[in-house]
Design a protein around this motif. Structure first.
Motif, PDB file in Angstrom:
ATOM      1  N   THR A   1      15.040  50.429  44.403  1.00 38.64           N
ATOM      2  CA  THR A   1      14.152  51.220  43.560  1.00 38.64           C
ATOM      3  C   THR A   1      14.507  52.700  43.626  1.00 38.64           C
ATOM      4  O   THR A   1      15.035  53.175  44.631  1.00 38.64           O
ATOM      5  N   VAL A   2      14.221  53.406  42.549  1.00 43.90           N
ATOM      6  CA  VAL A   2      14.277  54.863  42.575  1.00 43.90           C
ATOM      7  C   VAL A   2      12.924  55.372  43.033  1.00 43.90           C
ATOM      8  O   VAL A   2      11.959  54.629  43.122  1.00 43.90           O
ATOM      9  N   GLY A   3      12.862  56.667  43.315  1.00 47.06           N
ATOM     10  CA  GLY A   3      11.586  57.269  43.683  1.00 47.06           C
ATOM     11  C   GLY A   3      11.487  57.554  45.160  1.00 47.06           C
ATOM     12  O   GLY A   3      12.213  56.995  45.984  1.00 47.06           O
ATOM     13  N   GLY A   4      10.583  58.458  45.488  1.00 54.29           N
ATOM     14  CA  GLY A   4      10.372  58.848  46.869  1.00 54.29           C
ATOM     15  C   GLY A   4       8.939  59.279  47.068  1.00 54.29           C
ATOM     16  O   GLY A   4       8.141  59.314  46.123  1.00 54.29           O
ATOM     17  N   ASP A   5       8.604  59.613  48.296  1.00 51.89           N
ATOM     18  CA  ASP A   5       7.247  60.027  48.614  1.00 51.89           C
ATOM     19  C   ASP A   5       6.972  61.416  48.042  1.00 51.89           C
ATOM     20  O   ASP A   5       7.745  62.351  48.256  1.00 51.89           O
ATOM     21  N   GLN A   6       5.876  61.536  47.289  1.00 51.19           N
ATOM     22  CA  GLN A   6       5.406  62.789  46.709  1.00 51.19           C
ATOM     23  C   GLN A   6       6.284  63.316  45.578  1.00 51.19           C
ATOM     24  O   GLN A   6       6.347  64.535  45.359  1.00 51.19           O
ATOM     25  N   VAL A   7       6.954  62.430  44.847  1.00 50.71           N
ATOM     26  CA  VAL A   7       7.456  62.776  43.523  1.00 50.71           C
ATOM     27  C   VAL A   7       6.480  62.156  42.523  1.00 50.71           C
ATOM     28  O   VAL A   7       5.610  61.377  42.896  1.00 50.71           O
TER      29      VAL A   7
ATOM     30  N   GLY B   1      16.840  67.446  44.993  1.00 49.81           N
ATOM     31  CA  GLY B   1      15.550  66.783  45.178  1.00 49.81           C
ATOM     32  C   GLY B   1      15.380  65.512  44.379  1.00 49.81           C
ATOM     33  O   GLY B   1      14.282  64.951  44.341  1.00 49.81           O
ATOM     34  N   TYR B   2      16.467  65.017  43.757  1.00 56.41           N
ATOM     35  CA  TYR B   2      16.398  63.819  42.915  1.00 56.41           C
ATOM     36  C   TYR B   2      16.518  62.559  43.772  1.00 56.41           C
ATOM     37  O   TYR B   2      17.502  62.364  44.477  1.00 56.41           O
ATOM     38  N   PHE B   3      15.512  61.678  43.705  1.00 53.97           N
ATOM     39  CA  PHE B   3      15.476  60.451  44.494  1.00 53.97           C
ATOM     40  C   PHE B   3      16.034  59.273  43.688  1.00 53.97           C
ATOM     41  O   PHE B   3      15.328  58.328  43.347  1.00 53.97           O
TER      42      PHE B   3
ATOM     43  N   THR C   1      11.974  63.704  40.854  1.00 49.97           N
ATOM     44  CA  THR C   1      12.549  64.913  41.441  1.00 49.97           C
ATOM     45  C   THR C   1      11.486  65.686  42.218  1.00 49.97           C
ATOM     46  O   THR C   1      10.403  65.956  41.699  1.00 49.97           O
ATOM     47  N   SER C   2      11.814  66.040  43.453  1.00 48.59           N
ATOM     48  CA  SER C   2      10.923  66.843  44.289  1.00 48.59           C
ATOM     49  C   SER C   2      11.287  68.316  44.163  1.00 48.59           C
ATOM     50  O   SER C   2      12.458  68.687  44.286  1.00 48.59           O
ATOM     51  N   VAL C   3      10.281  69.157  43.934  1.00 47.03           N
ATOM     52  CA  VAL C   3      10.532  70.598  43.860  1.00 47.03           C
ATOM     53  C   VAL C   3      10.467  71.248  45.240  1.00 47.03           C
ATOM     54  O   VAL C   3      10.976  72.351  45.445  1.00 47.03           O
ATOM     55  N   THR C   4       9.833  70.576  46.191  1.00 47.61           N
ATOM     56  CA  THR C   4       9.644  71.195  47.506  1.00 47.61           C
ATOM     57  C   THR C   4      10.720  70.798  48.512  1.00 47.61           C
ATOM     58  O   THR C   4      11.009  71.568  49.429  1.00 47.61           O
TER      59      THR C   4
END
Length: 795
Positions: free
Chosen positions: A704-710, A577-579, A541-544
């Protein structure tokens, strides 16, 4: 008679065919690593027993350290000799010998950095009687015995390269490649110099101002140790490398005051380029005087990550600025001389030869000034008629990574560990520490230095006047660090450290995204368990991202949107923000990011835009620019009928993004799921050829799950394609629990072995993708129950 002849001939054909099958099968079996039985080994004084656990990790039991490291060298080589072969060739410029003329530009670049020359100096001044030196030689002895007596990995046959013995020079070449780690300075500094010289100071100041906005700072604090109960072209070069570069990382260490058991919890996941085999080789060494469960790079005898019953340590990249470029000024009369404050000096010349597979050798010459090698010609995108020298701390000052890594892995106290951390001059590393006494610590290791006030070091410096030289090296006590801080945790996510020596130390720090998420999660609880930390290390999860989206959408009038544009806007507004694989938000967000960056900066930057994109600098600039209302960058200089505003750029970017996705993924916005555009594949150097070799040697591709800068960082390029092929991420995930040290856990992206015929080649890939773990065994009874046991006998 003819019938008999036909029968006889048929029998011959069948016999030959059967012999070929049998021979092929025996050859195939002979290439596998040996995990059972007995082998003779020179250089050991007593038998060494190696237990291989269910994921192929060797647990080495020896009666002395020399024997243990000799055995480590052998088992490391039998699983990773091909990886060792490739990584030792990078710094010395020998990849073209294996892969042909396409690698000449890579060889030319790396051999020109001065890594080999620095390594030779380190070997010359090494203490030949030190334990680190003797154990390194024992490790090399084990590797070379495998080369002499063990099977040749199949890759050597496929590319037609002979095995060669390994020396200390090869170990230092690996350290040099690790120190180079990532090429941000080589991309960012030329780009910013071009912005300054071609566009002017206003354009530059808006960019560099972003470095000091949106900061989540790593706080400094030093307290006493606890004593009780001690237990562009660069893109292409880096893309072509067959061995993974270091990129980023996360780590946090939670003090006993914030854990359920009252004992330290340690987490670390260094971010490194994906490849097959994966970067780390695990081993567990146990002798009467030493025990360590460690993670080694190819050709490094001492682990950079490790733990035992007493302490755990790990690392992330510091990202400090340790590379500077200088404009040298040649003499008007003789370009073999250049100007300095003290007068003319003569360039040092180094002749280099590159061997090329199936081609004649090529030679070239490097000029070296007092700052370092002249990079014109070595960096192809450095289009500058002036001689540009690269000054790199790794080659400028004494830097013994062999001894430093030995001390980190053989410490008996936090104080001793700190001494080892202080020896790391380059690369800059955030070194993380936790122990059974409830000490926690973070040290930003690297030789830091100061220039004159107000000098901005990310543009080319003046090499002739003497005004832009280093004026002071800082003592390690001034480096960013925290020991047992009041807030009861330490962490690093490659973000900016707090003020030291009166300044925010310059670097290529990554944006605050992961740092803020880590701080938010750590501050929210005071009863962490191992399971909590394992879940946190897999967080996506990204906070930004939601904040950036809110800033964008504030300028978009929904009444002027098509139904698809309006629906996408609603999805973005609601996205948290959830990837996840089935999320639409990440697809919209990444495409909007690219369009916004392109429409804001590309018209002025031109070709430099490709150097700007996908760097930490770009990520910080874009995040800051979203919040900026007035900017010299908003106007599109290619249009003459109007002066664009921020609103114009955002609306154009949003509409372009939706139109692109409709063309790429179809009209139905509900089908724009992250799993359709995001993937990961672990490429083997041979598998890059494609076809059947890709099927055999590569691991993946996977959704895949996930993203840049999580936190579970999946690093990919955001570009015109609209696809996000993850090329880097967590090279291992480790969670170490000092309340239950024998059940600490880890996972690596593919498997322990780099031998495609090993059962441990890719057996962890699914676990890694799904956030699962395997045990890092320390319990001797459990270890000795292993089904695979290899005994080395002295020869």
């Amino acid at each position: 008679m003819n019938l008999l002849k036909r029968i006889f001939n048929r029998k011959i054909v069948i016999s030959v065919f059967l012999l070929l099958i049998i021979g092929g099968f025996l050859f195939y079996k002979s290439l596998k690593p040996t995990y059972n039985g007995e082998l003779d080994l020179k250089g050991i004084s007593e038998s060494v027993t190696v237990y291989f656990d269910e994921v192929g990790v060797p647990h080495i039991n020896a009666n002395n350290n020399i024997d243990a490291y000799t055995a480590l060298g052998y088992v490391h080589a039998q699983d990773r000799l091909w990886q060792m072969e490739l990584i030792r060739r990078i710094a010395s410029g020998r990849l073209a010998e294996v892969f042909g003329k396409d690698m000449v530009r890579v060889d030319k670049f790396f051999s020109g950095l001065g890594i080999e020359e620095a390594g030779a100096k380190n070997i010359e001044r090494a203490n030949k009687s030190s334990e680190s030196y003797k154990m390194a030689l024992a490790y090399l002895n084990g590797i070379n015995q495998f080369i002499e007596n063990g099977p040749t990995p199949i890759e050597f046959y496929l590319v037609g390269v002979d095995k060669e013995e390994y020396t200390l020079k090869d170990i230092y070449n690996v350290f040099g490649y690790m120190a180079f780690s990532f090429a941000v300075a080589h991309r960012t500094d030329p780009m910013l110099t071009e912005v300054k010289e071609k566009l002017g100071e206003n354009y530059l100041q808006e960019l560099i101002g972003a470095e000091y906005s949106n900061l989540t700072l790593i706080k400094n604090q030093q307290n006493p140790e606890l004593k009780a109960d001690f237990a562009g072209a660069i893109n292409d070069i880096m893309d072509k490398l067959p061995v993974s570069p270091f990129i980023g990382s996360n780590s946090w260490v939670i003090g006993g005051q914030k854990t359920k058991t009252g004992k330290v919890l340690f987490a670390n996941d260094p971010h490194i380029g994906y490849s097959q085999p994966s970067v780390w080789y695990q081993s567990h060494i146990k002798t009467p005087s030493y025990e360590m469960y460690g993670f080694n790079l190819a050709l490094t005898p001492f682990p950079l990550l490790g733990h035992n019953r007493e302490y755990a340590y790990g690392m992330t990249m510091f990202e400090n600025d340790d590379v500077d470029f200088y404009i040298e000024e040649n003499s008007e009369k003789d370009d073999m001389y250049y100007k300095t404050k003290e007068g003319l000096k003569k360039y040092n010349l180094i002749d280099k030869r590159i061997k090329i597979k199936n081609e004649p050798d090529t030679t070239y010459q490097i000029k070296v000034s007092q700052h370092g090698p002249i990079m014109n010609g070595l960096i192809e995108h450095l289009e500058d008629s002036r001689p540009i020298a690269m000054q790199w701390i790794y080659t400028k000052i004494e830097n013994d990574l062999l001894e430093a890594s030995y001390r980190l892995s053989h410490s008996k106290s936090l104080s001793q560990f700190k001494e080892g951390a202080a020896m790391l001059h380059a690369p800059g590393l955030n070194v993380m520490y936790g122990d059974s006494k409830n000490n926690i610590a973070w040290f930003a290791s690297g030789k830091l230095y100061k220039y004159r006030d107000s000098l901005y070091t990310k543009v080319f410096l003046d090499g002739a006047s003497g005004k832009d030289e280093i004026i002071e090296y800082l003592d390690f006590k001034e480096n960013p660090q925290a020991i047992n801080p009041d807030w009861n945790y330490v962490y690093s996510a490659n973000n900016q450290p707090d003020t030291i020596a009166g300044i925010l130390y310059p670097g290529y720090y990554l944006p605050e995204d992961r740092a803020r998420r880590i701080e938010n999660l750590l501050d929210a609880k005071d009863d962490f368990s191992k399971e909590d930390v394992a879940k946190m290390i897999y967080d996506v999860t990204s906070v930004t991202a939601p904040e950036i989206i809110k800033s964008w959408l504030a300028h978009v009038d929904k009444s002027n949107l098509t139904p698809s544009e309006a629906k996408a806007m609603n999805i973005l507004k609601e996205w948290d923000g959830y990837f996840g694989k089935d999320e639409i938000g990440p697809v919209l967000y990444n495409r909007m990011w690219y369009e916004f960056a392109k429409n804001t900066f590309k018209d002025e930057m031109g070709k430099a835009f490709n150097l700007f994109m996908n760097t930490p600098f770009e990520e910080k600039v874009v995040a800051a620019h979203v919040k900026r209302e007035e900017s010299v960058w908003w106007d599109d200089v290619k249009t003459t009928d109007k002066k664009e505003t921020k609103k114009d750029i955002i609306i154009k970017s949003y509409k372009n993004a939706i139109a692109f996705l409709q063309n790429q993924l179809g009209e139905n916005v509900d089908d724009w799921k992250w799993k359709r555009v995001a993937s990961v594949e672990h490429e083997h150097a041979i598998g890059k050829a494609g076809g059947v070799l890709r099927e055999i040697f590569n691991v993946g591709p996977f959704e895949t799950v996930g993203g840049d800068q999580v936190i579970n960082n999946h690093i990919y390029k955001i570009d015109s394609t609209g696809y996000y092929k993850t090329h880097a991420g967590p090279s291992t995930r480790r969670v170490i629990d000092f309340s239950d040290i024998e059940n600490s856990i880890t996972v690596i992206p593919t498997g322990q072995s780099g031998n495609v015929l090993s059962p441990y080649y890719k057996d962890q890939a699914e676990k890694y993708l799904n956030g699962a773990f395997v045990k890092m065994k320390l319990n001797q009874e459990e270890i000795e129950s292993s089904k695979s046991v290899l005994i080395f006998k002295p020869n």
